[in-house]
Scaffold this motif. Structure first.
Motif, PDB file in Angstrom:
ATOM      1  N   LEU A 152       0.859  -1.191   0.000  1.00 59.27           N
ATOM      2  CA  LEU A 152       0.000   0.000   0.000  1.00 59.27           C
ATOM      3  C   LEU A 152       0.898   1.245   0.000  1.00 59.27           C
ATOM      4  O   LEU A 152       1.798   1.348   0.833  1.00 59.27           O
ATOM      5  CB  LEU A 152      -0.868  -0.029   1.266  1.00 59.27           C
ATOM      6  N   GLN A 156      -1.146   6.620   1.324  1.00 60.10           N
ATOM      7  CA  GLN A 156      -2.449   6.016   1.607  1.00 60.10           C
ATOM      8  C   GLN A 156      -2.457   5.416   3.015  1.00 60.10           C
ATOM      9  O   GLN A 156      -3.403   5.591   3.774  1.00 60.10           O
ATOM     10  CB  GLN A 156      -2.746   4.891   0.598  1.00 60.10           C
ATOM     11  N   ALA A 157      -1.376   4.717   3.351  1.00 60.06           N
ATOM     12  CA  ALA A 157      -1.335   3.976   4.611  1.00 60.06           C
ATOM     13  C   ALA A 157      -1.348   4.905   5.823  1.00 60.06           C
ATOM     14  O   ALA A 157      -2.033   4.628   6.822  1.00 60.06           O
ATOM     15  CB  ALA A 157      -0.098   3.079   4.642  1.00 60.06           C
ATOM     16  N   ARG A 321      -6.536  -2.113   0.912  1.00 62.50           N
ATOM     17  CA  ARG A 321      -5.778  -2.989  -0.006  1.00 62.50           C
ATOM     18  C   ARG A 321      -6.698  -3.657  -1.025  1.00 62.50           C
ATOM     19  O   ARG A 321      -6.265  -3.968  -2.138  1.00 62.50           O
ATOM     20  CB  ARG A 321      -4.979  -4.028   0.802  1.00 62.50           C
ATOM     21  N   ARG A 326     -10.196   4.633  -0.592  1.00 62.01           N
ATOM     22  CA  ARG A 326      -9.046   5.328  -1.174  1.00 62.01           C
ATOM     23  C   ARG A 326      -8.959   6.726  -0.567  1.00 62.01           C
ATOM     24  O   ARG A 326      -9.938   7.479  -0.599  1.00 62.01           O
ATOM     25  CB  ARG A 326      -9.207   5.440  -2.693  1.00 62.01           C
TER      26      ARG A 326
END
Ligand code: NAD
Ligand code: ZN
Ligand code: ZN
Length: 358
Positions: A152, A156-157, A321, A326
């Motif tokens: 990822l 994003q993470a 994931r 998103r």
């Protein structure tokens, strides 16, 4: 790897602007793990911290900001457990005592010893009284606080560890209360970093109609892109509009308030159905009077969700994931952190503002 200096965005003194400075790079001892930061999100809570008057928060200055962090394990203390050197992780940010029954269940956000920890001023977690991740490296007290994220992207993470986790925890709290028959409806007030993820999580994990409210057209456009069924600007008649849109004019089944101001709470109370559910997530300083036969609809339940549990962080990472969630991001270099923080303050950020190494 164990010696040297690093950059860090520091809360120096109450009321002062954040300072980009150089500090010593920490060395992990015992169970500690050193993370090379790949992304750190900027949260409205950082503004609440920066703007707090002295004595309001139980933290000792200075400390490094940043409670929303992802990166790669760089070095482990001799007793460390969990992810190996080189693994990519999100940092579970609420650091509890690690030993009470809440912590043992992964709910360090509700650690039974939080007040004790606050009293000795160890802080609530990363970037909240303890050195956080708006830096080149972050020292994490234990490998138990790391959740692997695989491939990822870091930008994003990182937001998943607070904006995503807190929104997920709030949705998890109201989900079991939603009626199964007749089409449930949930209002999301404030479609910023947390709110835009709440809209997506509601769409991914419930069949509720999602009604979004914000004071900015751009935020409503984002709500629409995230799958909201309806969006409206905050107006004097917004409660009425939400009640109508909820179907039947009876009101919405639940409100997730990501603002928590006087106006948002007033809207929430006006829009809720009898027996509905109000989750106050935002720390906007508004107050509600709880009194039987008062302004609150009968049967209403109110909760004050705080962050989320480590298993929930694993769940929201899994959703991302799979592509079901998103994060909309605006990326800034770590060295531009003061400008990035100002942009959030000015009300122009879209989705989550994220700092990345430069
Ligand atoms: P953000 O600035 O990204 O988003 C806030 C959104 O609310 C913006 O889109 C803004 O336009 C909108 N807004 C402002 N006033 C409004 C009003 N009266 N009515 C409707 N919309 C309005 O902020 P964020 O980072 O998503 O954080 C949201 C809140 O949640 C903050 O108060 C933050 O401190 C708090 N927070 C709480 C927790 C928790 O665990 N409870 C965790 C993280 C953040
Ligand atoms: Zn936050
Ligand atoms: Zn604990």
């Amino acid at each position: 790897m164990s010696t040297g200096r690093m950059r860090a965005v520091r809360m120096t003194q109450w009321g002062d602007p954040p300072a980009l400075t150089e500090v010593a790079r920490p060395i992990p001892r015992a169970d500690e793990v050193l993370i090379r930061v790949e992304a750190a999100g900027v949260c409205r809570s950082d503004l609440h911290v920066l703007e707090a008057r002295p004595g309001i928060l139980p933290y000792r200055t200075p400390f490094t900001l940043g409670h929303e962090v992802a990166g790669r394990v760089a070095e482990r203390g001799p007793g460390a457990t969990g992810p190996a050197v080189g693994e990519r992780v999100a940092v579970y940010g609420p650091w509890g005592c690690g030993r009470c029954s809440r912590c043992a269940a992964g709910a360090e956000n509700y650690c039974d010893r939080r007040k004790e920890l606050d009293a000795v001023r160890t802080g609530t977690g990363a970037g909240l009284g303890r050195d956080g991740g708006m830096a080149d490296f972050l020292l994490v007290p234990s490998g138990r606080l790391l959740v692997p994220v695989g491939d990822l992207p870091a930008a994003q993470a990182a937001p998943l560890s607070d904006a995503g986790l807190t929104a997920y925890h709030a949705v998890s709290g109201i989900r079991p209360t939603l009626p199964v028959e007749g089409g449930a409806s949930v209002a999301v007030i404030g479609v910023g970093g947390l709110g835009h993820l709440a809209v997506q999580i509601l769409r991914a994990t419930t069949s509720a109609r999602v009604l979004a409210v914000d004071v900015r057209e751009e935020a409503l456009a984002l709500a629409d892109a995230c799958g909201a069924h309806f969006g409206t600007l905050l107006r004097p008649d917004s409660a009425e509009v939400l009640r109508r849109r909820a179907g039947g004019g009876v009101g919405v089944d639940a409100v997730l308030d990501f603002v928590g101001s006087h106006s948002s709470l007033e809207l929430a109370v006006g829009a809720l159905r009898s027996g509905g559910e109000l989750a106050v997530v935002g720390s906007g300083g508004g107050e509600l009077t709880v009194r039987k036969s008062g302004a609150l609809p009968p049967g209403v339940r109110i909760s004050l969700p705080f962050w989320g549990t480590r298993p929930e962080l694993e769940e929201v990472v899994a959703l991302a994931r799979e592509g079901a969630v998103r994060v909309e991001t605006e990326e800034f270099a770590l060295s531009s952190a003061p400008e990035a923080i100002d942009r959030l303050r000015s009300g122009h950020a879209r989705g989550r503002t994220v700092l990345v190494p430069d």
